[in-house]
Motif scaffolding. Structure first.
Motif, PDB file in Angstrom:
ATOM      1  N   PRO A  37       2.842  -0.829  -6.017  1.00  0.00           N
ATOM      2  CA  PRO A  37       3.600  -2.068  -5.814  1.00  0.00           C
ATOM      3  C   PRO A  37       2.846  -3.032  -4.904  1.00  0.00           C
ATOM      4  O   PRO A  37       2.091  -2.611  -4.015  1.00  0.00           O
ATOM      5  N   VAL A  38       3.079  -4.311  -5.124  1.00  0.00           N
ATOM      6  CA  VAL A  38       2.428  -5.333  -4.294  1.00  0.00           C
ATOM      7  C   VAL A  38       2.650  -5.040  -2.811  1.00  0.00           C
ATOM      8  O   VAL A  38       1.714  -5.090  -2.004  1.00  0.00           O
ATOM      9  N   VAL A  39       3.884  -4.717  -2.424  1.00  0.00           N
ATOM     10  CA  VAL A  39       4.179  -4.493  -1.015  1.00  0.00           C
ATOM     11  C   VAL A  39       3.426  -3.275  -0.473  1.00  0.00           C
ATOM     12  O   VAL A  39       3.062  -3.229   0.706  1.00  0.00           O
ATOM     13  N   GLN A  40       3.153  -2.283  -1.320  1.00  0.00           N
ATOM     14  CA  GLN A  40       2.380  -1.119  -0.874  1.00  0.00           C
ATOM     15  C   GLN A  40       0.944  -1.513  -0.559  1.00  0.00           C
ATOM     16  O   GLN A  40       0.355  -1.041   0.419  1.00  0.00           O
ATOM     17  N   HIS A  41       0.357  -2.399  -1.366  1.00  0.00           N
ATOM     18  CA  HIS A  41      -0.993  -2.885  -1.079  1.00  0.00           C
ATOM     19  C   HIS A  41      -1.040  -3.550   0.296  1.00  0.00           C
ATOM     20  O   HIS A  41      -2.002  -3.365   1.057  1.00  0.00           O
ATOM     21  N   VAL A  42      -0.003  -4.335   0.616  1.00  0.00           N
ATOM     22  CA  VAL A  42       0.016  -5.051   1.895  1.00  0.00           C
ATOM     23  C   VAL A  42       0.211  -4.075   3.053  1.00  0.00           C
ATOM     24  O   VAL A  42      -0.427  -4.203   4.110  1.00  0.00           O
ATOM     25  N   HIS A 250      -7.068 -19.183  17.360  1.00  0.00           N
ATOM     26  CA  HIS A 250      -8.383 -19.064  16.737  1.00  0.00           C
ATOM     27  C   HIS A 250      -8.211 -18.729  15.257  1.00  0.00           C
ATOM     28  O   HIS A 250      -7.250 -18.056  14.880  1.00  0.00           O
ATOM     29  N   GLY A 251      -9.142 -19.197  14.464  1.00  0.00           N
ATOM     30  CA  GLY A 251      -9.159 -18.863  13.053  1.00  0.00           C
ATOM     31  C   GLY A 251     -10.208 -17.804  12.793  1.00  0.00           C
ATOM     32  O   GLY A 251     -11.254 -17.771  13.454  1.00  0.00           O
ATOM     33  N   VAL A 252      -9.950 -16.937  11.836  1.00  0.00           N
ATOM     34  CA  VAL A 252     -10.943 -15.958  11.407  1.00  0.00           C
ATOM     35  C   VAL A 252     -11.206 -16.183   9.922  1.00  0.00           C
ATOM     36  O   VAL A 252     -10.271 -16.282   9.122  1.00  0.00           O
ATOM     37  N   ARG A 253     -12.477 -16.336   9.583  1.00  0.00           N
ATOM     38  CA  ARG A 253     -12.854 -16.531   8.182  1.00  0.00           C
ATOM     39  C   ARG A 253     -12.836 -15.173   7.485  1.00  0.00           C
ATOM     40  O   ARG A 253     -13.678 -14.309   7.770  1.00  0.00           O
ATOM     41  N   PHE A 254     -11.878 -14.984   6.603  1.00  0.00           N
ATOM     42  CA  PHE A 254     -11.773 -13.708   5.908  1.00  0.00           C
ATOM     43  C   PHE A 254     -12.952 -13.533   4.967  1.00  0.00           C
ATOM     44  O   PHE A 254     -13.195 -14.369   4.092  1.00  0.00           O
ATOM     45  N   ASP A 255     -13.682 -12.427   5.148  1.00  0.00           N
ATOM     46  CA  ASP A 255     -14.839 -12.132   4.310  1.00  0.00           C
ATOM     47  C   ASP A 255     -14.363 -11.312   3.107  1.00  0.00           C
ATOM     48  O   ASP A 255     -14.453 -10.085   3.083  1.00  0.00           O
ATOM     49  N   GLY A 256     -13.799 -11.995   2.145  1.00  0.00           N
ATOM     50  CA  GLY A 256     -13.240 -11.348   0.965  1.00  0.00           C
ATOM     51  C   GLY A 256     -12.461 -12.372   0.172  1.00  0.00           C
ATOM     52  O   GLY A 256     -12.685 -13.577   0.294  1.00  0.00           O
ATOM     53  N   ARG A 257     -11.508 -11.890  -0.616  1.00  0.00           N
ATOM     54  CA  ARG A 257     -10.706 -12.806  -1.426  1.00  0.00           C
ATOM     55  C   ARG A 257      -9.238 -12.423  -1.364  1.00  0.00           C
ATOM     56  O   ARG A 257      -8.895 -11.237  -1.370  1.00  0.00           O
ATOM     57  N   THR A 258      -8.385 -13.434  -1.302  1.00  0.00           N
ATOM     58  CA  THR A 258      -6.939 -13.253  -1.316  1.00  0.00           C
ATOM     59  C   THR A 258      -6.395 -13.625  -2.688  1.00  0.00           C
ATOM     60  O   THR A 258      -6.805 -14.636  -3.280  1.00  0.00           O
ATOM     61  N   TYR A 259      -5.463 -12.812  -3.183  1.00  0.00           N
ATOM     62  CA  TYR A 259      -4.830 -13.072  -4.484  1.00  0.00           C
ATOM     63  C   TYR A 259      -3.349 -13.354  -4.257  1.00  0.00           C
ATOM     64  O   TYR A 259      -2.654 -12.551  -3.637  1.00  0.00           O
ATOM     65  N   ASP A 260      -2.897 -14.493  -4.743  1.00  0.00           N
ATOM     66  CA  ASP A 260      -1.496 -14.882  -4.611  1.00  0.00           C
ATOM     67  C   ASP A 260      -0.718 -14.288  -5.776  1.00  0.00           C
ATOM     68  O   ASP A 260      -0.634 -14.870  -6.853  1.00  0.00           O
ATOM     69  N   THR A 261      -0.104 -13.118  -5.540  1.00  0.00           N
ATOM     70  CA  THR A 261       0.635 -12.450  -6.612  1.00  0.00           C
ATOM     71  C   THR A 261       1.989 -13.096  -6.865  1.00  0.00           C
ATOM     72  O   THR A 261       2.719 -12.660  -7.761  1.00  0.00           O
ATOM     73  N   GLY A 262       2.321 -14.133  -6.103  1.00  0.00           N
ATOM     74  CA  GLY A 262       3.542 -14.877  -6.363  1.00  0.00           C
ATOM     75  C   GLY A 262       3.396 -15.857  -7.506  1.00  0.00           C
ATOM     76  O   GLY A 262       4.378 -16.429  -7.969  1.00  0.00           O
TER      77      GLY A 262
END
Length: 294
Positions: A37-42, A250-262
């Motif tokens: 499930p999406v929530v399990q990934h998070v 402070h901002g942190v540049r995420f070294d990866g990719r985010t997927y909007d499952t919404g």
């Protein structure tokens, strides 16, 4: 000395209207990306970052999320009796320790800021993480740390408040919350301002807020005021803008990719990306994609 980040808030009260009719009886957070499930990934991402207590802000019809993170005696007994050791061990590995999950209700859809405020009594007087459950992340090739782990690392360096950001094309910034940048530290930087969905061409940068936060408990005092912003809702970004006037961000540049499952497209892309990241099905999936592309 900074306090360790032990608790995380997961706002899971949303209706999931963009996925009707699939979400009529199944919460959007329980839709699966590959076989989780999406929530399990998070939650997996939060556990990898060292989170010990998981706080879910739920609504009506979300009891299945609570069940998912609980024992399932009949299923577990059946797996044991049938010698399904691999499946049983996987279920046990995902099960949070006793007392590590809390569930509180957001009775009305008053916005993300209100959802976070609903967790105030459980969080108490300590810094905490917020993970938007629609957004799931994969690290860049060759990396192992997902987004929240990178945010925690930045927090340990800077203290204060941390927002994970990603870069988008300048013409897309009007769709998101955007930060203004100050002194640069490489993977992180000082945030000097924030704006929610700026007019096209008026954004202070092309770094957008990407759904992972580490916040000081002072944020609850600001959310308590119930000031409404965009869409007539209590916005987390508005409270952060006020907090940034007196506390560092402070901002942190995420070294990866985010997927909007919404979104439908983001959900489909996430299934492909997470499938390709799985050694047990990656080659078969590549073959199926090649067939579909002719």
């Amino acid at each position: 000395m900074t306090k360790r980040i032990r608790k995380a808030v997961f706002p899971v009260a949303g209706l999931g209207t963009r996925f009707l009719p699939a979400t009529k009886a199944v919460p959007k957070e329980m839709l699966t990306v590959v076989d989780r499930p999406v929530v399990q990934h998070v939650v997996d991402e939060a556990r990898e970052a060292g989170i010990e207590h998981f706080v879910f802000v739920t609504g009506r019809g979300k009891a299945v999320i609570e069940d998912h993170f609980d024992m399932a005696y009949e299923l577990e007994d059946t797996l044991r009796r049938r010698n399904k050791t691999k499946e049983y061990d996987a279920l046990m590995a995902d099960l949070p320790p006793a007392g590590a999950t809390s569930f509180t209700r957001q009775q009305a859809p008053l916005g993300l800021g209100h959802a976070v405020w609903c967790a105030r009594e459980i969080i108490g007087d300590e810094p905490f993480a917020v993970l938007l459950p629609d957004m799931i992340t994969l690290p860049a090739a060759g990396k192992t740390a997902r987004c929240l782990a990178q945010a925690v690392e930045a927090y340990e360096k800077h203290g204060g408040n941390i927002i994970a950001v990603e870069e988008v094309k300048p013409e897309e910034t009007h769709q998101y919350g955007v930060v203004a940048t100050g002194e640069d530290y490489g993977s992180s930087f000082e945030i000097t301002g924030m704006v929610e969905k700026p007019p096209q061409g008026a954004a202070p940068s092309n770094y957008i807020i990407s759904g992972r936060y580490i916040l000081e408990p002072k944020i609850f005092e600001l959310l308590e005021k119930g000031e409404k912003g965009a869409g007539g809702e209590i916005q987390l970004t508005d409270a952060m803008i006020h907090l940034a006037k007196e506390r560092p961000f402070h901002g942190v540049r995420f070294d990866g990719r985010t997927y909007d499952t919404g979104s439908k497209l983001g959900f489909l892309a996430a299934n492909i990306a997470f499938g390709l990241a799985r050694g047990d099905i990656a080659e078969g999936l590549k073959a199926e994609i090649r067939k579909l592309l002719g």
